[in-house]
Design a protein around this motif. Structure first.
Motif, PDB file in Angstrom:
ATOM      1  N   VAL A 109     -34.923  78.445  81.728  1.00 39.37           N
ATOM      2  CA  VAL A 109     -34.500  80.109  81.451  1.00 39.37           C
ATOM      3  C   VAL A 109     -35.215  80.974  82.285  1.00 39.37           C
ATOM      4  N   ASP A 110     -36.378  80.695  82.819  1.00 38.11           N
ATOM      5  CA  ASP A 110     -37.064  81.981  83.529  1.00 38.11           C
ATOM      6  C   ASP A 110     -37.022  81.646  85.224  1.00 38.11           C
ATOM      7  N   GLN A 111     -36.261  80.369  85.501  1.00 35.78           N
ATOM      8  CA  GLN A 111     -36.140  80.358  86.841  1.00 35.78           C
ATOM      9  C   GLN A 111     -34.980  81.676  87.372  1.00 35.78           C
ATOM     10  N   MET A 112     -35.051  81.616  88.731  1.00 40.41           N
ATOM     11  CA  MET A 112     -33.921  82.485  89.307  1.00 40.41           C
ATOM     12  C   MET A 112     -32.626  81.738  89.390  1.00 40.41           C
ATOM     13  N   PHE A 113     -31.516  82.437  88.909  1.00 43.47           N
ATOM     14  CA  PHE A 113     -30.244  81.831  88.702  1.00 43.47           C
ATOM     15  C   PHE A 113     -29.767  81.296  90.014  1.00 43.47           C
ATOM     16  N   VAL A 114     -29.186  80.096  90.070  1.00 41.73           N
ATOM     17  CA  VAL A 114     -28.566  79.551  91.406  1.00 41.73           C
ATOM     18  C   VAL A 114     -27.583  80.437  92.141  1.00 41.73           C
ATOM     19  N   LYS A 115     -27.037  81.138  91.330  1.00 39.14           N
ATOM     20  CA  LYS A 115     -26.045  81.971  92.037  1.00 39.14           C
ATOM     21  C   LYS A 115     -26.244  83.413  92.075  1.00 39.14           C
ATOM     22  N   ASP A 116     -27.549  83.567  91.590  1.00 36.88           N
ATOM     23  CA  ASP A 116     -28.010  85.096  91.781  1.00 36.88           C
ATOM     24  C   ASP A 116     -29.637  85.037  91.652  1.00 36.88           C
ATOM     25  N   ASP A 117     -30.016  84.920  93.001  1.00 34.57           N
ATOM     26  CA  ASP A 117     -31.626  84.756  93.033  1.00 34.57           C
ATOM     27  C   ASP A 117     -32.391  85.917  92.651  1.00 34.57           C
ATOM     28  N   LYS A 118     -31.715  87.202  92.312  1.00 35.28           N
ATOM     29  CA  LYS A 118     -32.597  88.342  91.879  1.00 35.28           C
ATOM     30  C   LYS A 118     -32.801  88.294  90.301  1.00 35.28           C
ATOM     31  N   LYS A 119     -32.022  87.480  89.551  1.00 33.59           N
ATOM     32  CA  LYS A 119     -32.275  87.317  87.932  1.00 33.59           C
ATOM     33  C   LYS A 119     -32.281  86.231  87.373  1.00 33.59           C
ATOM     34  N   ALA A 120     -33.007  86.242  86.331  1.00 31.87           N
ATOM     35  CA  ALA A 120     -33.539  84.939  85.780  1.00 31.87           C
ATOM     36  C   ALA A 120     -32.280  84.391  84.929  1.00 31.87           C
ATOM     37  N   VAL A 121     -32.432  82.985  84.617  1.00 29.71           N
ATOM     38  CA  VAL A 121     -31.100  82.504  83.740  1.00 29.71           C
ATOM     39  C   VAL A 121     -31.202  83.027  82.819  1.00 29.71           C
ATOM     40  N   LYS A 122     -31.982  83.539  81.702  1.00 32.33           N
ATOM     41  CA  LYS A 122     -31.813  84.186  80.874  1.00 32.33           C
ATOM     42  C   LYS A 122     -31.282  85.389  80.725  1.00 32.33           C
ATOM     43  N   THR A 123     -31.574  86.085  81.985  1.00 30.51           N
ATOM     44  CA  THR A 123     -30.974  87.454  82.092  1.00 30.51           C
ATOM     45  C   THR A 123     -29.411  87.406  82.424  1.00 30.51           C
ATOM     46  N   LYS A 124     -29.102  86.130  83.278  1.00 35.79           N
ATOM     47  CA  LYS A 124     -27.673  86.248  83.108  1.00 35.79           C
ATOM     48  C   LYS A 124     -26.768  85.942  82.095  1.00 35.79           C
ATOM     49  N   LEU A 125     -27.600  84.903  81.044  1.00 42.87           N
ATOM     50  CA  LEU A 125     -27.156  84.595  79.767  1.00 42.87           C
ATOM     51  C   LEU A 125     -26.623  85.870  78.967  1.00 42.87           C
ATOM     52  N   ASP A 126     -27.615  86.581  79.079  1.00 41.88           N
ATOM     53  CA  ASP A 126     -27.387  88.079  78.395  1.00 41.88           C
ATOM     54  C   ASP A 126     -26.025  88.989  78.960  1.00 41.88           C
ATOM     55  N   GLU A 127     -26.428  88.914  80.161  1.00 42.64           N
ATOM     56  CA  GLU A 127     -25.256  89.434  81.114  1.00 42.64           C
ATOM     57  C   GLU A 127     -23.891  89.096  80.670  1.00 42.64           C
ATOM     58  N   VAL A 128     -23.598  87.635  80.739  1.00 42.16           N
ATOM     59  CA  VAL A 128     -22.055  87.081  80.417  1.00 42.16           C
ATOM     60  C   VAL A 128     -21.991  87.384  79.065  1.00 42.16           C
ATOM     61  N   GLY A 129     -23.002  87.352  78.056  1.00 43.22           N
ATOM     62  CA  GLY A 129     -22.606  87.652  76.638  1.00 43.22           C
ATOM     63  C   GLY A 129     -22.056  89.112  76.546  1.00 43.22           C
ATOM     64  N   LYS A 130     -22.495  89.883  77.358  1.00 39.79           N
ATOM     65  CA  LYS A 130     -22.218  91.287  77.119  1.00 39.79           C
ATOM     66  C   LYS A 130     -20.590  91.607  77.774  1.00 39.79           C
ATOM     67  N   GLU A 131     -20.355  90.770  78.925  1.00 37.80           N
ATOM     68  CA  GLU A 131     -19.057  90.815  79.498  1.00 37.80           C
ATOM     69  C   GLU A 131     -18.061  90.235  78.471  1.00 37.80           C
ATOM     70  N   VAL A 132     -18.463  89.165  77.643  1.00 38.49           N
ATOM     71  CA  VAL A 132     -17.401  88.690  76.480  1.00 38.49           C
ATOM     72  C   VAL A 132     -17.435  89.131  75.206  1.00 38.49           C
ATOM     73  N   GLY A 133     -18.471  89.956  75.039  1.00 38.59           N
ATOM     74  CA  GLY A 133     -18.630  90.730  73.939  1.00 38.59           C
ATOM     75  C   GLY A 133     -19.179  89.688  72.799  1.00 38.59           C
ATOM     76  N   SER A 134     -20.057  88.899  73.108  1.00 38.38           N
ATOM     77  CA  SER A 134     -20.518  88.224  72.126  1.00 38.38           C
ATOM     78  C   SER A 134     -22.049  87.876  72.428  1.00 38.38           C
ATOM     79  N   SER A 135     -22.846  87.290  71.370  1.00 37.98           N
ATOM     80  CA  SER A 135     -24.118  86.993  71.534  1.00 37.98           C
ATOM     81  C   SER A 135     -24.426  85.523  71.814  1.00 37.98           C
ATOM     82  N   LEU A 136     -24.691  85.130  73.101  1.00 37.56           N
ATOM     83  CA  LEU A 136     -24.874  83.759  73.647  1.00 37.56           C
ATOM     84  C   LEU A 136     -26.173  83.379  73.540  1.00 37.56           C
TER      85      LEU A 136
END
Length: 277
Positions: free
Chosen positions: A238-265
């Motif tokens: 969860v702390d590694q830089m995401f494979v498709k966005d090396d500027k953000k950690a996996v856990k940060t991308k999880l939160d971003e996707v959650g906001k996009e779909v309006g859910s807590s992931l």
């Protein structure tokens, strides 16, 4: 009695054994087809047992989802030639069928027997080394990825939404797992003994660094803490830089996707499969 080519051909089709082995078996059993087939199987089993100590560094990982169930199977063998054999692959698919149908969560004799017939015919050491059954909860999705060489794969469950964007993210996470092979999912999973060992390693390195010897102990401690934090971010998923966005950690991308779909992931069960490990 004389053994005909037709008899040899029929026995070969039934057993998969070589032509000369089939002919010899028929000769040894005086043309008794069933006895010859049994003899060939016994010889095959003996050959498999004899080779049981030989290394199985090749093989194949199988993953399949059926509704809320995901079956994971790992078959190992001696050679890449066998790993890519159609019958070997068919054995893996058949075992997946059984795991899903009967809910097996570990290697069972029935599953091993599916592979045994092929093993006796090829006389190569092979085995069912892993069976796993993963359940997908309600309001959750599973991302599945198997690498092109079939020697690694992953399953990532993301809970909180079934939106297509979440499905895509879950699969990308599985791809990330295979690409970066993190040792742990999150820092809470890291054993204290591992952290202590890494501290000892970094401290020894710092003690040999001329530039750091003159620094105050408090400063050295902060540097050590920084090294540990950086290391943990590299070995925890969860702390590694995401494979498709090396500027953000996996856990940060999880939160971003959650906001996009309006859910807590949140992440559910995660499985990383590496052949032989």
């Amino acid at each position: 009695m004389a053994i005909t080519a037709a008899q040899v051909k029929d026995l070969r089709e039934k057993t998969g054994a070589g032509m000369m082995d089939c002919k010899k078996a028929l000769v040894d059993t005086n043309g008794d087809f069933e006895a010859a087939a049994k003899l060939l199987k016994e010889k095959g089993l003996a050959a498999v047992a004899k080779r049981s100590e030989r290394a199985t560094k090749e093989g194949r990982i199988f993953i399949r989802q059926d509704g809320a169930k995901i079956a994971v199977v790992e078959l190992v063998c001696e050679t890449d030639f066998v790993a890519n054999n159609k019958e070997f692959i068919a054995c893996g698919e058949k075992i997946l069928d059984e795991v899903i149908a009967k809910g097996y969560t570990q290697v069972e004799k029935e599953l091993n027997d599916t592979l045994l017939d092929f093993a006796t015919r090829t006389r190569e050491n092979m085995s069912l080394s892993k069976v796993q059954l993963i359940s997908v909860p309600e309001n959750a999705v599973a991302g599945i990825y198997v690498h092109s060489d079939f020697k690694s794969g992953a399953v990532t469950i993301v809970e909180g939404s079934t939106d297509d964007k979440v499905k895509e993210f879950a699969r990308d996470c599985s791809m990330h797992l295979v690409a970066f092979t993190p040792a742990y999912i999150k820092q809470e999973d890291v054993p204290a003994s591992y952290v202590a060992e890494q501290k000892d390693i970094f401290k020894a390195q710092m003690d040999n660094d001329e530039k750091l010897k003159s620094k105050p102990e408090a400063a050295k401690e902060k540097i050590l803490e920084g090294k540990i934090a950086k290391h943990l971010s590299e070995v925890c998923f969860v702390d590694q830089m995401f494979v498709k966005d090396d500027k953000k950690a996996v856990k940060t991308k999880l939160d971003e996707v959650g906001k996009e779909v309006g859910s807590s992931l949140k992440f559910g069960e995660i499985a990383l499969l590496l052949l032989g490990k």
